[in-house]
Write an enzyme that holds these catalytic residues in place. Structure first.
Site, mmCIF file in Angstrom:
data_model
loop_
_atom_site.group_PDB
_atom_site.id
_atom_site.type_symbol
_atom_site.label_atom_id
_atom_site.label_comp_id
_atom_site.label_asym_id
_atom_site.label_seq_id
_atom_site.Cartn_x
_atom_site.Cartn_y
_atom_site.Cartn_z
ATOM 1 C CG ASP A 1 9.599 10.513 3.430
ATOM 2 O OD1 ASP A 1 10.021 9.350 3.326
ATOM 3 O OD2 ASP A 1 8.609 10.816 4.126
ATOM 4 C CG ASP B 1 3.768 2.760 1.435
ATOM 5 O OD1 ASP B 1 4.441 2.653 2.478
ATOM 6 O OD2 ASP B 1 4.222 3.245 0.383
#
Length: 251
Positions: free
Chosen positions: A11, A130
Site C-alpha cells: 500500500d 472493499d
C-alpha cells in the site's frame, strides 16, 4: 487442486509503503523497491501495488515507483489506485504492470472493466472490492473505504465477472490490518458466487489464518501486508506450513 497463491501487497502513499488498521492510522513500512526485492527472493507468487491516495488526490499511480518495483520482480505485478480511465490503465502497464486493479472507477463506470478486458485480456483485469459487513450481508465501499457504493458485494462480484474481470480482489475493511484473520464467511460467499479466482485480503496475522481462508473461505489466493512487511514471518515458512496441511502451493 490448483496451487494456491500467496500475494504480497504494498500500500503506497507518496511513494512509500504504509500500513494501517481498517484503512486508517497509516504508518511507514518501508521502501517499495526494497520490499519487492525481498519478497521476490523469498518466493512470493505475485505482488500488488495499491496507491491508496491516488484516487482521493485525483492523480495516477506514480509511474517511477511502478518501474522501480517491476525491475526487482520476475513474478506478476498488479497495480491499482488512480486508474480511472483506459489511459490511466495504459500508463501503469507501460510502467511495468502485468495486471491492473480497478475499484472506485469500476463502480462509477462498470463498462471500464469490459474495455480493459478487450484491450489486455480478462486475465489482466482485477476488480477490487472493499466491503464491510452489514445486517444484510456485505456492502461495497469506494474511495479507499470511505464512500458507501450502495452495492452488495456478492452482486457486484457477479457483475464484475460478467463485464470481463478475470479476478476479484476482495478486501474486508473490518479485518484490514487487525491480524484477526480473514473474513472467511465473506470470502466463501463471493468465491461460491463467481467462476473466476478470488483473492482474499484483510486480516492475515498467523499461518493458520491462511489455512482457514483456503479451506473454509474457498479462496484461490491470499494477500497480506503486515505479516510480511515487518519480517514477522517469511513466505517460505508460510508455504511449508500450508504444504504440511495438504494445501497445494507453488514452490
Amino acid at each position: 487442486m490448483l496451487a494456491r497463491r500467496i500475494i504480497a501487497c504494498l500500500d503506497l502513499r507518496h511513494g512509500r509503503v504504509v500500513k494501517g488498521v481498517n484503512f486508517e492510522g497509516l504508518r511507514n513500512a518501508g521502501d517499495p523497491a526494497e520490499l519487492a526485492c525481498r519478497y521476490n527472493s523469498e518466493g512470493i507468487d505475485e505482488m500488488v501495488i495499491l496507491d491508496i491516495t491516488a484516487t482521493r488526490e485525483e492523480r495516477r499511480a506514480l509511474p517511477e515507483t511502478i518501474r522501480a518495483v517491476s525491475r526487482e520482480l520476475f513474478i506478476p505485478l498488479t497495480v491499482g489506485g488512480g486508474i480511472r480511465s483506459d489511459a490511466d490503465a495504459a500508463a501503469v502497464v507501460d510502467a511495468g504492470a502485468d495486471k491492473v486493479s480497478v475499484n472506485t472507477a469500476a463502480l462509477a463506470d462498470p463498462p471500464l472493466l469490459t474495455r480493459l478486458a478487450n484491450r489486455y485480456g480478462c486475465q489482466a483485469v482485477i476488480a477490487a472490492i472493499d466491503a464491510k459487513r452489514s445486517a444484510q450481508g456485505w456492502r461495497v465501499f469506494g474511495h479507499s473505504g470511505s464512500v458507501d457504493a450502495n452495492r452488495d458485494a456478492i452482486e457486484w462480484a457477479r457483475e464484475a465477472e460478467a463485464r470481463g474481470a478475470g479476478e476479484i480482489l476482495l478486501t474486508s475493511i473490518d479485518r484490514d490490518g487487525t491480524k484477526a484473520g480473514f473474513d472467511c464467511e465473506m470470502t466463501a460467499a463471493v468465491s461460491d458466487a463467481v467462476d473466476i479466482p478470488v483473492i482474499a485480503s484483510g486480516g492475515a496475522g498467523t499461518f493458520d489464518h491462511f489455512t482457514d481462508v483456503f479451506t473454509r473461505g474457498h479462496a484461490d489466493a491470499a494477500l497480506a501486508a503486515s505479516i510480511f512487511h515487518y519480517a514477522e514471518s517469511s513466505v517460505s515458512d508460510l508455504k511449508r506450513h500450508l504444504r504440511d496441511r495438504g494445501i497445494p502451493v507453488r514452490l
